[in-house]
Design a protein around this motif. Structure first.
Motif, PDB file in Angstrom:
ATOM      1  N   THR A   1       1.003  -1.110  -0.047  1.00 14.49           N
ATOM      2  CA  THR A   1      -0.050   0.101  -0.142  1.00 14.49           C
ATOM      3  C   THR A   1       1.033   0.901   0.047  1.00 14.49           C
ATOM      4  O   THR A   1       0.697   2.381  -0.523  1.00 14.49           O
ATOM      5  CB  THR A   1      -0.976  -0.201   1.128  1.00 14.49           C
ATOM      6  OG1 THR A   1      -1.504  -0.750   0.879  1.00 14.49           O
ATOM      7  CG2 THR A   1      -1.742   1.413   1.515  1.00 14.49           C
ATOM      8  N   ALA A   2       1.805   1.434   1.188  1.00 17.18           N
ATOM      9  CA  ALA A   2       3.008   2.464   0.602  1.00 17.18           C
ATOM     10  C   ALA A   2       3.732   3.118  -0.835  1.00 17.18           C
ATOM     11  O   ALA A   2       3.358   3.861  -1.005  1.00 17.18           O
ATOM     12  CB  ALA A   2       4.036   2.323   2.151  1.00 17.18           C
TER      13      ALA A   2
ATOM     14  N   SER B   1      -7.242  11.741  -0.554  1.00 19.16           N
ATOM     15  CA  SER B   1      -7.939  11.090   0.400  1.00 19.16           C
ATOM     16  C   SER B   1      -8.427  11.797   1.760  1.00 19.16           C
ATOM     17  O   SER B   1      -7.334  12.771   1.959  1.00 19.16           O
ATOM     18  CB  SER B   1      -8.327  10.092   0.621  1.00 19.16           C
ATOM     19  OG  SER B   1      -9.247   8.971   1.371  1.00 19.16           O
ATOM     20  N   VAL B   2      -9.424  12.582   1.364  1.00 19.78           N
ATOM     21  CA  VAL B   2     -10.168  12.898   3.405  1.00 19.78           C
ATOM     22  C   VAL B   2      -9.801  12.236   3.986  1.00 19.78           C
ATOM     23  O   VAL B   2      -8.899  12.361   5.336  1.00 19.78           O
ATOM     24  CB  VAL B   2     -11.541  13.379   3.334  1.00 19.78           C
ATOM     25  CG1 VAL B   2     -12.555  13.701   1.858  1.00 19.78           C
ATOM     26  CG2 VAL B   2     -12.537  12.077   3.455  1.00 19.78           C
ATOM     27  N   ALA B   3      -8.996  11.079   4.085  1.00 15.91           N
ATOM     28  CA  ALA B   3      -8.390  10.551   4.721  1.00 15.91           C
ATOM     29  C   ALA B   3      -7.285  10.562   5.566  1.00 15.91           C
ATOM     30  O   ALA B   3      -6.201  10.597   6.267  1.00 15.91           O
ATOM     31  CB  ALA B   3      -8.121   8.778   4.509  1.00 15.91           C
ATOM     32  N   ALA B   4      -6.220  11.445   4.492  1.00 14.86           N
ATOM     33  CA  ALA B   4      -5.010  12.291   4.399  1.00 14.86           C
ATOM     34  C   ALA B   4      -5.067  12.802   5.524  1.00 14.86           C
ATOM     35  O   ALA B   4      -3.822  13.153   6.253  1.00 14.86           O
ATOM     36  CB  ALA B   4      -5.003  13.030   3.564  1.00 14.86           C
TER      37      ALA B   4
ATOM     38  N   TYR C   1      -3.316   3.768   4.919  1.00 15.46           N
ATOM     39  CA  TYR C   1      -3.972   3.792   3.821  1.00 15.46           C
ATOM     40  C   TYR C   1      -3.531   5.448   3.793  1.00 15.46           C
ATOM     41  O   TYR C   1      -3.300   6.460   3.196  1.00 15.46           O
ATOM     42  CB  TYR C   1      -5.432   3.398   3.670  1.00 15.46           C
ATOM     43  CG  TYR C   1      -5.609   4.055   2.874  1.00 15.46           C
ATOM     44  CD1 TYR C   1      -6.222   4.408   1.171  1.00 15.46           C
ATOM     45  CD2 TYR C   1      -6.991   5.126   2.769  1.00 15.46           C
ATOM     46  CE1 TYR C   1      -6.481   4.369   0.046  1.00 15.46           C
ATOM     47  CE2 TYR C   1      -7.219   5.868   1.100  1.00 15.46           C
ATOM     48  CZ  TYR C   1      -7.489   5.168   0.491  1.00 15.46           C
ATOM     49  OH  TYR C   1      -7.759   6.239  -0.493  1.00 15.46           O
ATOM     50  N   ALA C   2      -4.305   5.718   5.209  1.00 19.45           N
ATOM     51  CA  ALA C   2      -4.480   7.665   5.773  1.00 19.45           C
ATOM     52  C   ALA C   2      -3.008   8.275   5.781  1.00 19.45           C
ATOM     53  O   ALA C   2      -2.170   9.030   4.908  1.00 19.45           O
ATOM     54  CB  ALA C   2      -4.621   7.585   6.364  1.00 19.45           C
ATOM     55  N   ALA C   3      -2.077   7.343   6.172  1.00 22.90           N
ATOM     56  CA  ALA C   3      -0.541   8.274   5.889  1.00 22.90           C
ATOM     57  C   ALA C   3       0.343   8.250   4.587  1.00 22.90           C
ATOM     58  O   ALA C   3       0.448   8.921   3.713  1.00 22.90           O
ATOM     59  CB  ALA C   3       1.008   6.657   6.342  1.00 22.90           C
ATOM     60  N   SER C   4      -0.343   7.090   3.650  1.00 21.11           N
ATOM     61  CA  SER C   4       0.227   6.694   2.250  1.00 21.11           C
ATOM     62  C   SER C   4      -0.248   8.324   1.393  1.00 21.11           C
ATOM     63  O   SER C   4       0.155   8.997   0.564  1.00 21.11           O
ATOM     64  CB  SER C   4      -0.104   5.765   1.242  1.00 21.11           C
ATOM     65  OG  SER C   4      -1.360   5.197   1.436  1.00 21.11           O
ATOM     66  N   LYS C   5      -1.500   8.442   1.585  1.00 24.08           N
ATOM     67  CA  LYS C   5      -2.361  10.072   1.138  1.00 24.08           C
ATOM     68  C   LYS C   5      -2.444  10.958   1.465  1.00 24.08           C
ATOM     69  O   LYS C   5      -2.697  11.984   0.898  1.00 24.08           O
ATOM     70  CB  LYS C   5      -4.077   9.474   1.050  1.00 24.08           C
ATOM     71  CG  LYS C   5      -4.728   8.182  -0.045  1.00 24.08           C
ATOM     72  CD  LYS C   5      -4.105   8.116  -1.096  1.00 24.08           C
ATOM     73  CE  LYS C   5      -4.900   7.294  -1.538  1.00 24.08           C
ATOM     74  NZ  LYS C   5      -4.690   7.390  -3.772  1.00 24.08           N
TER      75      LYS C   5
END
Length: 247
Positions: free
Chosen positions: A107-108, A139-142, A153-157
């Motif tokens: 993912t990263a 992403s809003v997850a960012a 996922y959040a860290a990568s975005k």
């Protein structure tokens, strides 16, 4: 004005629907993804619906960094690119320390390192002509570190968004434009097996908001704007105990 647009990760999900909507707006397309059969089917669909357009397809694994540069250059030689959309990504992940480093690593690599390769290849082309529009799909997850399977996922975005902002600062006031798009919960193959998501919208209207923001060359856009402009602020500034209850 008709543009020549490259979209990575175009064989499914948001990338596939962006291709449909940009074609409907009269733009030529270059579409890349790993699955050749899906690309060929999409190419046939789009050329049948819009015979006046050019629709190129190239199989590409964005984790093959040499292939990213070779493919971008080959496409640009055939269809000089005005806009490149760094869209390819995956949503795998597991809690850190749970024995699934493999899932977190891919993912990263796919969401950030491969995005870096795409940005390098895109900027090589755009710097050469001092023009172009580079779009990053974040992403809003960012907005915040997230728990469990969402952590990497959040860290990568977030890394993608920071990469984009660095370019925006460098290129401020110059002809090359950079946009960061932060989708909220939009139905796609990436999240079809996810748990119930609040405020989720269907693919077509969700991508319509993305396409409008991209065409407007916005530096930053949360899409759809309602409720994600507000929710992004909540995610960014809410105390950790509140964020934990949300997830």
């Amino acid at each position: 004005m008709r543009r020549n647009i490259l979209i990575t990760g175009a064989s499914s999900g948001l990338g596939e629907e962006m291709a449909r909507q940009f074609a409907a707006k009269g733009h030529n397309l270059a579409l890349t993804a790993r699955r050749e059969d899906r690309l060929k089917a999409l190419q046939a669909e789009l050329t049948a619906a819009h015979p006046e357009l050019t629709v190129l397809i190239h199989t590409l694994d964005v984790n093959d960094h040499d292939a990213v540069f070779e493919t971008f250059r080959a496409i640009d030689a055939e269809l000089p690119l005005d806009r490149i959309i760094v869209n390819a990504g995956i949503g795998r992940g597991a809690p850190l320390g749970s024995g699934r480093f493999d899932a977190n690593l891919i993912t990263a690599q796919t969401n950030f390192v491969a995005a870096l390769a795409q940005a390098e290849a895109a900027m090589e082309l755009f710097r050469g002509r001092n023009a172009g529009h580079l779009v990053f799909i974040s992403s809003v997850a960012a907005m915040r570190g997230l728990p469990k399977a969402m952590t990497i996922y959040a860290a990568s975005k977030a890394a993608v968004a920071t990469l984009a902002e660095g370019l925006q600062l460098e290129l401020l006031g110059k002809p090359i434009k950079v946009s960061t798009i932060y989708p909220g919960y939009i139905k796609s193959e990436l999240n079809e097996n996810a748990a119930a998501m609040p405020f989720v919208v269907d693919t077509v209207p969700g991508v319509r908001a993305m396409v409008a923001a991209i065409d407007a060359e916005k530096a930053k856009a949360f899409v759809p704007s309602w409720p994600w402009v507000l929710m992004a602020r909540v995610l960014r500034y809410a105390p950790l105990p509140l964020v934990k209850r949300m997830f």
